[in-house]
Design an enzyme around this catalytic site. Structure first.
Site, mmCIF file in Angstrom:
data_model
loop_
_atom_site.group_PDB
_atom_site.id
_atom_site.type_symbol
_atom_site.label_atom_id
_atom_site.label_comp_id
_atom_site.label_asym_id
_atom_site.label_seq_id
_atom_site.Cartn_x
_atom_site.Cartn_y
_atom_site.Cartn_z
ATOM 1 N N SER A 25 -5.078 4.730 5.938
ATOM 2 C CA SER A 25 -4.846 3.286 5.838
ATOM 3 C C SER A 25 -4.398 2.875 4.444
ATOM 4 O O SER A 25 -3.512 2.056 4.295
ATOM 5 C CB SER A 25 -6.112 2.490 6.159
ATOM 6 O OG SER A 25 -6.623 2.836 7.398
ATOM 7 N N HIS A 64 -5.659 -3.776 1.849
ATOM 8 C CA HIS A 64 -6.153 -4.629 2.938
ATOM 9 C C HIS A 64 -6.897 -5.856 2.403
ATOM 10 O O HIS A 64 -7.915 -6.278 2.958
ATOM 11 C CB HIS A 64 -7.077 -3.844 3.875
ATOM 12 C CG HIS A 64 -6.374 -2.757 4.655
ATOM 13 N ND1 HIS A 64 -5.590 -1.805 4.064
ATOM 14 C CD2 HIS A 64 -6.361 -2.473 5.976
ATOM 15 C CE1 HIS A 64 -5.111 -0.989 4.986
ATOM 16 N NE2 HIS A 64 -5.557 -1.372 6.155
ATOM 17 N N ARG A 79 0.842 -1.216 0.000
ATOM 18 C CA ARG A 79 0.000 0.000 0.000
ATOM 19 C C ARG A 79 0.866 1.251 0.000
ATOM 20 O O ARG A 79 0.455 2.296 -0.521
ATOM 21 C CB ARG A 79 -0.974 -0.009 1.182
ATOM 22 C CG ARG A 79 -0.318 -0.076 2.535
ATOM 23 C CD ARG A 79 -1.340 -0.027 3.660
ATOM 24 N NE ARG A 79 -0.756 -0.494 4.909
ATOM 25 C CZ ARG A 79 -1.056 -0.001 6.099
ATOM 26 N NH1 ARG A 79 -1.928 0.974 6.211
ATOM 27 N NH2 ARG A 79 -0.494 -0.480 7.176
ATOM 28 N N ARG A 83 -2.210 -4.877 3.367
ATOM 29 C CA ARG A 83 -1.899 -3.957 4.455
ATOM 30 C C ARG A 83 -0.479 -4.135 4.996
ATOM 31 O O ARG A 83 0.234 -3.163 5.227
ATOM 32 C CB ARG A 83 -2.876 -4.169 5.619
ATOM 33 C CG ARG A 83 -2.625 -3.197 6.771
ATOM 34 C CD ARG A 83 -3.342 -3.605 8.034
ATOM 35 N NE ARG A 83 -2.906 -4.927 8.459
ATOM 36 C CZ ARG A 83 -3.565 -5.707 9.298
ATOM 37 N NH1 ARG A 83 -4.698 -5.293 9.817
ATOM 38 N NH2 ARG A 83 -3.111 -6.900 9.624
ATOM 39 N N ASP A 138 -9.090 -7.988 12.219
ATOM 40 C CA ASP A 138 -10.395 -7.408 11.900
ATOM 41 C C ASP A 138 -11.445 -8.493 11.633
ATOM 42 O O ASP A 138 -12.640 -8.246 11.759
ATOM 43 C CB ASP A 138 -10.300 -6.486 10.681
ATOM 44 C CG ASP A 138 -9.833 -5.083 11.077
ATOM 45 O OD1 ASP A 138 -10.090 -4.688 12.226
ATOM 46 O OD2 ASP A 138 -9.220 -4.402 10.246
ATOM 47 N N PHE A 156 -14.738 -3.531 0.555
ATOM 48 C CA PHE A 156 -15.695 -2.460 0.295
ATOM 49 C C PHE A 156 -15.490 -1.854 -1.094
ATOM 50 O O PHE A 156 -16.363 -1.148 -1.602
ATOM 51 C CB PHE A 156 -15.607 -1.406 1.398
ATOM 52 C CG PHE A 156 -15.596 -2.017 2.766
ATOM 53 C CD1 PHE A 156 -16.520 -3.006 3.084
ATOM 54 C CD2 PHE A 156 -14.659 -1.663 3.721
ATOM 55 C CE1 PHE A 156 -16.509 -3.623 4.321
ATOM 56 C CE2 PHE A 156 -14.630 -2.272 4.966
ATOM 57 C CZ PHE A 156 -15.562 -3.254 5.269
ATOM 58 N N GLU A 182 -18.987 3.920 -0.815
ATOM 59 C CA GLU A 182 -18.216 3.288 -1.879
ATOM 60 C C GLU A 182 -18.962 3.245 -3.203
ATOM 61 O O GLU A 182 -18.347 3.357 -4.272
ATOM 62 C CB GLU A 182 -17.820 1.873 -1.439
ATOM 63 C CG GLU A 182 -16.881 1.829 -0.223
ATOM 64 C CD GLU A 182 -17.585 2.009 1.127
ATOM 65 O OE1 GLU A 182 -18.830 2.028 1.164
ATOM 66 O OE2 GLU A 182 -16.871 2.130 2.145
HETATM 67 C C1 LIG Z 1 -18.721 -0.350 4.090
HETATM 68 C C2 LIG Z 1 -17.578 0.047 4.924
HETATM 69 N N1 LIG Z 1 -16.735 1.002 4.466
HETATM 70 C C3 LIG Z 1 -15.665 1.357 5.220
HETATM 71 C C4 LIG Z 1 -15.417 0.777 6.428
HETATM 72 C C5 LIG Z 1 -14.191 1.149 7.234
HETATM 73 N N2 LIG Z 1 -14.585 1.889 8.439
HETATM 74 C C6 LIG Z 1 -14.736 1.283 9.628
HETATM 75 S S1 LIG Z 1 -15.233 2.318 10.843
HETATM 76 C C7 LIG Z 1 -15.215 3.644 9.791
HETATM 77 C C8 LIG Z 1 -15.579 5.003 10.304
HETATM 78 C C9 LIG Z 1 -16.901 4.994 10.975
HETATM 79 O O1 LIG Z 1 -17.160 6.241 11.559
HETATM 80 P P1 LIG Z 1 -18.268 6.337 12.691
HETATM 81 O O2 LIG Z 1 -19.479 5.608 12.249
HETATM 82 O O3 LIG Z 1 -18.445 7.776 13.019
HETATM 83 O O4 LIG Z 1 -17.656 5.556 13.916
HETATM 84 P P2 LIG Z 1 -16.666 6.148 15.054
HETATM 85 O O5 LIG Z 1 -15.520 6.805 14.353
HETATM 86 O O6 LIG Z 1 -17.443 7.122 15.832
HETATM 87 O O7 LIG Z 1 -16.231 4.967 15.837
HETATM 88 C C10 LIG Z 1 -14.834 3.231 8.498
HETATM 89 C C11 LIG Z 1 -14.699 4.128 7.346
HETATM 90 C C12 LIG Z 1 -16.321 -0.224 6.852
HETATM 91 N N3 LIG Z 1 -16.160 -0.876 8.010
HETATM 92 N N4 LIG Z 1 -17.391 -0.550 6.091
#
Ligand SMILES: Cc1ncc(C[n+]2csc(CCOP(=O)(O)OP(=O)(O)O)c2C)c(N)n1
Lengths: 319, 286
Positions: free
Chosen positions: A40, A112, A13, A170, A120, A86, A61
């Site tokens: 990431s 990843h 990456r 990753r 994960d 994703f 996405e």
């Molecule tokens: C479909 C999808 N896209 C991207 C991710 C990667 N991802 C995991 S948590 C996150 C951010 C989520 O933000 P929020 O809902 O505000 O949670 P917080 O930061 O408050 O824990 C992302 C982009 C994922 N898990 N699923």
């Protein structure tokens, strides 16, 4: 034996992120889309260097893929990037209609990927993406084996006139090619030129195959090793040549057994030179949390599994 | 249970989260800490449930749409008696039931988890389906779904909001963890979602806003939400990412990383032990 270019560990990456910055300097039409995983997947490097040409779409996405299509319609060279699961799982239909059918050369860059995303767990381990992308007409599917090959692929992708899916990882992994190693889409790289059996590997399994070859060479087995970095379009000539010259094939990938590299190779063999083949791949099951190396062993895609598969296929080889 | 009884439970959940992540050395700190008050209130007061019979037909359904927040869920389920707290030390390790993102119980999951999550944006649709079924069967169960504010970026969430409004699902309560943080940055930098309450209202939902780190305020919000008036209800809970650990508070960089040993010690020193006791005592604590 393969002469290692270096024993560095570096992430694929990172190669992606650095190549994007180089492209950004070379070509003002290069734009990058981010879906809230910028640090990431290392598009943070491009975002900092070219903030005007980086577009945050949020965690969306499907929106990202069709937005990239729109940018391409208007002449931009668009790179859309997120985690593998994703990047293809969520926006399959957007990829099929907005990119592939419309034949827009957007680059989907997935980090990843595979089981080594580890702790994960299954939801984040994309083990179906090669199959999903490979089945779509006009899509190109490629997966680099190390940091340098990732860089080369990303740089080459802007001259590639089809939508392309590039799959990387990753973790920091061994860097065993160098800036001079050739990388041409659709052309396998012969890393070792053996005669008893051919191992056709892609992605991180290329390194596992290098380690397996060392073990097998010690037992007097001469292995040919092909780095099949492009799964579509597939280098049929290299496969047919290997089948004719070595008479036994093992495929190795960090992906489900159905529809990936192994399936693609089997399709070629069945239509040309039917040859015994063994598959090193995840056997139609979901992964789980754990460390990358632990999971590679538990799910049967580590070097020892390649060694065992070589022995199995040799026992089936026509005398 | 009163809020003064729930408060130490929330603090114990925070201690559990910190210890789990110190052991796993991987996982999400910020969101789970910010949600500890809400989880204590939900599982020790609000939800109708039976830890010994997780599939009880009269249970309230709870869906965690943002699966990465599961450390607080695992700690809560263990503390509520769904499984032994000793399991908490296996988070994210091979062969564990405590997967990095919630797994269904037939495979690597734990009791009390209805469905997998981790890929964001699917939970509200699942909750809508569940609420439709409960309505069809004329049953009294409530359906809860917890979403992240960054998660609201996903288009599917808005599709589900529309469906819930269209079908007037009065038995559905969504909770948004409004901590203003996601991975790359604060939410207004990544993707502006304000005016958030107006958006939900325009999709035909009741909207209740509250302080999600104030247990009394949250309990009052749920009491209001339970009054069924022919619409689904969303509680927009203002929370602080990393709440309870001073150096993590309101900093998006703590979204997805665990504390190292030194940070973990500091965090635990800010969270006074409770009568419940920790699930593990580290050597340096003896
Ligand atoms: C479909 C999808 N896209 C991207 C991710 C990667 N991802 C995991 S948590 C996150 C951010 C989520 O933000 P929020 O809902 O505000 O949670 P917080 O930061 O408050 O824990 C992302 C982009 C994922 N898990 N699923």
């Amino acid at each position: 034996m393969l002469k290692l270019a270096s024993t560095d560990m570096k992430a694929t990456r990172l190669g992606f992120g650095e190549a994007l910055v180089e492209l950004g300097h070379e070509n003002p039409n290069v734009v990058v889309l981010g879906a809230d995983v910028t640090g990431s997947v290392r598009t943070d490097l491009f975002m900092k260097a070219f903030p005007d040409r980086f577009f945050s779409v949020g965690i969306a996405e499907q929106d990202m893929i069709s937005t990239a299509a729109g940018l391409a319609v208007a002449g931009k060279i668009a790179f859309a990037s997120t985690y593998g699961e994703f990047a293809v799982g969520r926006p399959f239909d957007q990829i099929r209609q907005s990119l592939a059918y419309s034949r827009l050369p957007v680059k989907i860059c997935a980090s990843h990927c595979g089981i080594t995303v580890g702790p994960d767990g299954a939801t984040h381990q994309s083990l179906e993406d090669i199959a999903i992308m490979r089945v779509i007409p006009h899509m190109t599917v490629a997966t680099p084996c190390d940091y340098f090959e990732t860089k080369k692929m990303i740089k080459a992708s802007i001259h590639w006139n089809h939508p392309i899916y590039i799959r990387f990882f990753r973790d920091n992994t061994p860097v065993f090619t160098d800036a001079q190693t050739p990388m041409e889409f659709g052309k396998a790289n012969t890393l070792i030129n053996g005669t008893d059996v051919t191992v056709i590997a892609c992605g991180l399994q290329v390194w596992e195959a290098v380690l397996a070859e060392e073990i097998l060479a010690g037992e007097g087995i001469s292995v040919r090793l092909l780095n099949m970095h492009t799964i579509k379009p597939l280098d049929k000539d290299a496969i047919i040549k290997a089948a004719k010259e070595t008479g036994a094939i093992v495929t190795a990938e960090d992906h489900q057994i159905h529809g990936g590299l192994g399936g693609a190779v089997a399709e070629v063999l069945a239509q040309s030179v039917p040859t015994p083949q063994e598959f090193v791949a995840v056997r139609d099951t979901f992964g789980e949390s754990g460390k990358g190396e632990e999971l590679m062993r538990k799910y049967g895609i580590a070097k020892d599994d390649i060694v065992a598969a070589v022995k199995r296929v040799l026992s089936r080889k026509k005398k | 249970m009163t809020s003064s009884e729930l408060k130490p439970i929330a603090r114990q959940l925070r201690r559990d989260i910190m210890k789990m992540l110190m052991i796993s050395k991987s996982g999400h700190s910020g969101g789970p800490l910010g949600l500890s008050d809400i989880f204590a209130a939900l599982y020790f007061k609000i939800l109708k449930l039976d830890p010994k019979n997780p599939g009880w037909s009269e249970r309230d359904y709870f869906f965690l749409s943002a699966g990465h927040l599961c450390p607080v869920w695992y700690a809560t389920l263990a503390r509520r008696g769904f499984f032994p707290t000793s399991k908490l030390s296996t988070l994210r390790q091979i062969n564990s039931n405590l997967q990095g993102h919630p797994a269904p119980s037939y495979t690597h999951g734990v009791p009390g988890i209805e469905i997998a999550s981790g890929a964001l944006g699917q939970g509200l649709s699942v909750a809508v389906g569940c609420a439709l079924a409960v309505t069809l069967d004329k049953k009294p169960n409530s359906v809860y779904c917890l979403l992240g504010d960054g998660e609201l970026n996903e288009g599917q969430v808005w599709e589900a909001m529309m469906t819930a409004g269209h079908h007037k699902l009065a038995n559905l309560i969504a909770i948004v963890d409004r901590n203003h943080c996601q991975i790359d940055n604060r939410t207004d930098k990544v993707m502006e979602i304000e005016p958030l309450a107006d958006k939900w209202r325009s999709f035909n939902w009741n909207v209740i806003e509250c302080d999600g780190n104030n247990i009394d305020d949250f309990l009052a919000a749920v009491d209001k939400a339970k009054v069924r008036n022919g619409k689904p209800t969303v509680i927009i809970a203002q929370t602080i990412m990393g709440k309870g650990v001073s150096f993590m508070e309101d900093d998006y960089k703590w979204h997805g990383v665990p504390p190292n040993e030194e940070q973990g010690k500091k965090a635990l020193s800010e969270l006074a032990p409770t009568e419940m006791g920790d699930f593990v005592t580290f050597d340096w604590e003896k």
